[in-house]
Design a protein around this motif. Structure first.
Motif, mmCIF file in Angstrom:
data_model
loop_
_atom_site.group_PDB
_atom_site.id
_atom_site.type_symbol
_atom_site.label_atom_id
_atom_site.label_comp_id
_atom_site.label_asym_id
_atom_site.label_seq_id
_atom_site.Cartn_x
_atom_site.Cartn_y
_atom_site.Cartn_z
ATOM 1 N N ASN A 55 -21.025 58.071 72.578
ATOM 2 C CA ASN A 55 -20.053 57.609 71.588
ATOM 3 C C ASN A 55 -19.341 56.351 72.104
ATOM 4 O OD1 ASN A 55 -18.481 57.503 69.309
ATOM 5 N ND2 ASN A 55 -16.966 58.973 70.065
ATOM 6 N N THR A 56 -20.128 55.252 72.193
ATOM 7 C CA THR A 56 -19.572 53.961 72.615
ATOM 8 C C THR A 56 -19.782 52.953 71.501
ATOM 9 O OG1 THR A 56 -21.650 53.261 73.641
ATOM 10 C CG2 THR A 56 -20.079 54.455 75.035
ATOM 11 N N ALA A 57 -19.024 51.866 71.551
ATOM 12 C CA ALA A 57 -19.111 50.852 70.498
ATOM 13 C C ALA A 57 -20.488 50.195 70.467
ATOM 14 C CB ALA A 57 -18.026 49.801 70.692
ATOM 15 N N PHE A 58 -21.085 50.023 71.656
ATOM 16 C CA PHE A 58 -22.398 49.367 71.711
ATOM 17 C C PHE A 58 -23.492 50.274 71.167
ATOM 18 C CE2 PHE A 58 -26.371 48.500 74.014
ATOM 19 C CZ PHE A 58 -26.595 47.190 73.614
ATOM 20 N N LYS A 59 -23.543 51.536 71.665
ATOM 21 C CA LYS A 59 -24.622 52.432 71.255
ATOM 22 C C LYS A 59 -24.441 52.939 69.828
ATOM 23 C CE LYS A 59 -26.031 53.900 75.858
ATOM 24 N NZ LYS A 59 -26.312 55.041 76.768
ATOM 25 N N GLN A 60 -23.238 52.979 69.339
ATOM 26 C CA GLN A 60 -23.008 53.404 67.964
ATOM 27 C C GLN A 60 -22.922 52.227 66.997
ATOM 28 O OE1 GLN A 60 -23.165 56.423 66.914
ATOM 29 N NE2 GLN A 60 -23.353 57.372 68.943
ATOM 30 N N GLN A 61 -23.194 51.012 67.521
ATOM 31 C CA GLN A 61 -23.257 49.797 66.697
ATOM 32 C C GLN A 61 -21.959 49.548 65.937
ATOM 33 O OE1 GLN A 61 -26.780 49.679 64.277
ATOM 34 N NE2 GLN A 61 -28.115 50.382 65.931
ATOM 35 N N ARG A 62 -20.863 49.644 66.688
ATOM 36 C CA ARG A 62 -19.550 49.344 66.098
ATOM 37 C C ARG A 62 -18.979 48.027 66.605
ATOM 38 N NH1 ARG A 62 -18.614 54.976 67.262
ATOM 39 N NH2 ARG A 62 -17.337 54.356 69.049
ATOM 40 N N LEU A 63 -19.824 47.220 67.319
ATOM 41 C CA LEU A 63 -19.340 45.940 67.825
ATOM 42 C C LEU A 63 -19.131 44.963 66.671
ATOM 43 C CD1 LEU A 63 -21.693 45.489 70.915
ATOM 44 C CD2 LEU A 63 -19.258 46.024 70.956
ATOM 45 N N PRO A 64 -18.151 44.078 66.802
ATOM 46 C CA PRO A 64 -17.927 43.096 65.731
ATOM 47 C C PRO A 64 -19.114 42.145 65.630
ATOM 48 C CG PRO A 64 -16.571 42.582 67.654
ATOM 49 C CD PRO A 64 -17.165 43.938 67.899
ATOM 50 N N ALA A 65 -19.486 41.784 64.454
ATOM 51 C CA ALA A 65 -20.634 40.910 64.219
ATOM 52 C C ALA A 65 -20.316 39.917 63.112
ATOM 53 C CB ALA A 65 -21.874 41.738 63.858
ATOM 54 N N TRP A 66 -21.061 38.804 63.160
ATOM 55 C CA TRP A 66 -20.901 37.766 62.134
ATOM 56 C C TRP A 66 -22.276 37.369 61.637
ATOM 57 C CZ3 TRP A 66 -22.508 32.555 62.199
ATOM 58 C CH2 TRP A 66 -22.050 31.777 61.132
ATOM 59 N N GLN A 67 -22.479 37.384 60.370
ATOM 60 C CA GLN A 67 -23.751 37.027 59.763
ATOM 61 C C GLN A 67 -23.534 35.875 58.803
ATOM 62 O OE1 GLN A 67 -25.704 40.190 57.699
ATOM 63 N NE2 GLN A 67 -27.453 38.929 57.048
ATOM 64 N N PRO A 68 -24.183 34.728 59.085
ATOM 65 C CA PRO A 68 -23.974 33.584 58.196
ATOM 66 C C PRO A 68 -24.633 33.824 56.837
ATOM 67 C CG PRO A 68 -25.697 33.102 59.784
ATOM 68 C CD PRO A 68 -25.099 34.424 60.180
ATOM 69 N N ILE A 69 -23.959 33.388 55.833
ATOM 70 C CA ILE A 69 -24.494 33.479 54.472
ATOM 71 C C ILE A 69 -24.963 32.088 54.073
ATOM 72 C CG2 ILE A 69 -23.980 34.028 52.071
ATOM 73 C CD1 ILE A 69 -21.845 35.955 53.060
ATOM 74 N N LEU A 70 -26.274 31.937 53.930
ATOM 75 C CA LEU A 70 -26.851 30.635 53.627
ATOM 76 C C LEU A 70 -26.743 30.371 52.137
ATOM 77 C CD1 LEU A 70 -30.042 30.770 55.893
ATOM 78 C CD2 LEU A 70 -27.801 29.810 56.411
ATOM 79 N N THR A 71 -25.890 29.432 51.820
ATOM 80 C CA THR A 71 -25.711 29.017 50.427
ATOM 81 C C THR A 71 -26.031 27.537 50.311
ATOM 82 O OG1 THR A 71 -23.378 28.482 50.760
ATOM 83 C CG2 THR A 71 -23.909 30.762 50.139
ATOM 84 N N ALA A 72 -26.141 27.087 49.078
ATOM 85 C CA ALA A 72 -26.431 25.669 48.850
ATOM 86 C C ALA A 72 -25.333 24.781 49.428
ATOM 87 C CB ALA A 72 -26.592 25.401 47.354
ATOM 88 N N GLY A 73 -24.098 25.282 49.426
ATOM 89 C CA GLY A 73 -22.986 24.490 49.944
ATOM 90 C C GLY A 73 -23.022 24.305 51.448
#
Length: 376
Positions: free
Chosen positions: A42-60
């Motif tokens: 029950n850790t943040a890494f193994k339970q995938q609770r680490l903060p993440a950022w996913q870019p959203i590719l838009t025309a802008g």
């Protein structure tokens, strides 16, 4: 018979107790404690609770990136390409395969030809060479990147180790010993060292004026001062330092007779050092001499007639090789190389073109409702 598992037991992947069977036996239960669990910690890494950022590719975001890359790369490419084209370069192929060539008589020369075959090639420079001029020799169809060839050397010997001088590495075979004497320097690279002699003259009113060719400063500083050293001992008596060794098979003279100046003789001879830095491609050039500009009011090499005297010692006809002499100036980016500028221009143009195409597509179809109606 019904068997009930607890929630924890089901999460662990096995029950804690056995399954009852006739006769009172138990199957699946352990005799000592619970089995290993496959449940992640029950850790943040193994339970995938680490903060993440996913870019959203838009025309802008995508379209400005394409245009910015194009607007940056195209000017850089044009600048590099123009700079490369401003470099003066003149090349002479003196292999002698053409019967009309002055060096045709030397085409089948051998390593031990005495006296060496000589030939003279006259040429004309249409444009002056303003800054310092670098003289190169070039070889074609010569594979210095062959694995066995590259390994055929003894770096300890070249670094002045006395024990390696008399007992070279086995990597140098079959150029390790000759007539029961160790070869210095050993190996296939040293044995095939380029040994043509090139002399340049300017012709003024039928008078040949020799051009001063500087033979020092052509090797890398780290090679000259770190990687290559003569054996320890009396530095002024290289004959004694190399006593007990013999010259490479194809060399006309031993290593301690490469030059008359002590600081450019033996393993620290700069022509030898330049040759020992192997090329990556079968067609290459290596720096041979420097022609320094002496007068800021006069070009280094004036436009006019010149002649190149060649002591033809290096055979290349047996492997369909070619030999060249190149005169070249340099710029802030080095020698003449238009590929880098062309690559920048190509990448920038592709990005700019894709940006325009995607902008048109976005303008034409971007406002439409792309969601489909799903029938009930």
């Amino acid at each position: 018979m019904a068997v009930n598992y607890s929630a924890k037991e089901e999460a662990d992947g096995h029950p804690s107790g056995g399954v009852g069977v006739p006769g009172g036996a138990a199957v699946g239960g352990g005799s000592g404690g619970a089995g290993k669990t496959r449940k992640p910690d029950n850790t943040a890494f193994k339970q995938q609770r680490l903060p993440a950022w996913q870019p959203i590719l838009t025309a802008g975001t995508v379209l400005p990136a394409f245009f910015i890359i194009g607007l940056i790369f195209i000017p850089i490419g044009i600048g590099i390409f123009v700079t490369s084209n401003n470099i003066r370069e003149y090349e002479i192929d003196y292999t002698g395969t053409d019967p009309s060539s002055p060096c045709f008589k030397c085409l089948n020369v051998s390593w031990d030809s005495i006296p060496p075959c000589t030939c003279t090639i006259n040429f004309t420079l249409e444009h002056s060479f303003e800054s310092n001029v670098f003289m190169y020799y070039g070889l074609s169809n010569f594979y210095q990147n062959h694995r066995r060839y590259v390994k055929s050397r003894d770096d300890s010997q070249l670094n002045g180790d006395n024990s390696s001088l008399l007992n070279p590495s086995k990597e140098c075979e079959p150029y390790r010993t000759n007539e029961d004497k160790p070869i210095a320097p050993c190996g296939a690279i040293a044995n095939s060292m380029f040994n043509d002699t090139l002399e340049l003259y300017r012709i003024d009113n039928d008078t040949r004026i020799p051009i001063t060719l500087i033979k020092k400063g052509i090797a890398w500083w780290t090679d000259k001062n770190v990687k290559f050293r003569n054996p320890t001992g009396d530095g002024n008596n290289l004959t004694a330092l190399f006593q007990g060794t013999t010259k490479p098979v194809n060399w006309p003279k031993p290593v301690y007779m490469l030059d008359s100046e002590p600081d450019n003789n033996g393993f620290i001879n700069e022509d030898f050092i330049v040759w020992m830095r192997t090329a990556a491609l079968p067609t290459f050039r290596k720096l041979y001499r420097l022609i320094e500009r002496k007068d800021n009011m006069q070009p280094t090499l004036q436009a006019g007639k010149y002649s190149l005297d060649i002591a033809y010692n290096y055979p290349v006809h047996s492997f369909d090789g070619r030999k060249r002499m190149i005169l070249s100036t340099i710029s802030w980016m080095g020698g003449k190389n238009p590929f880098l500028g062309i690559a920048y221009i190509t990448v920038g143009s592709i990005c700019f073109f894709l940006g325009v195409v995607l902008l048109i597509i976005h303008h034409k179809y971007g406002n439409r409702n792309t969601s489909a109606d799903i029938p009930n």
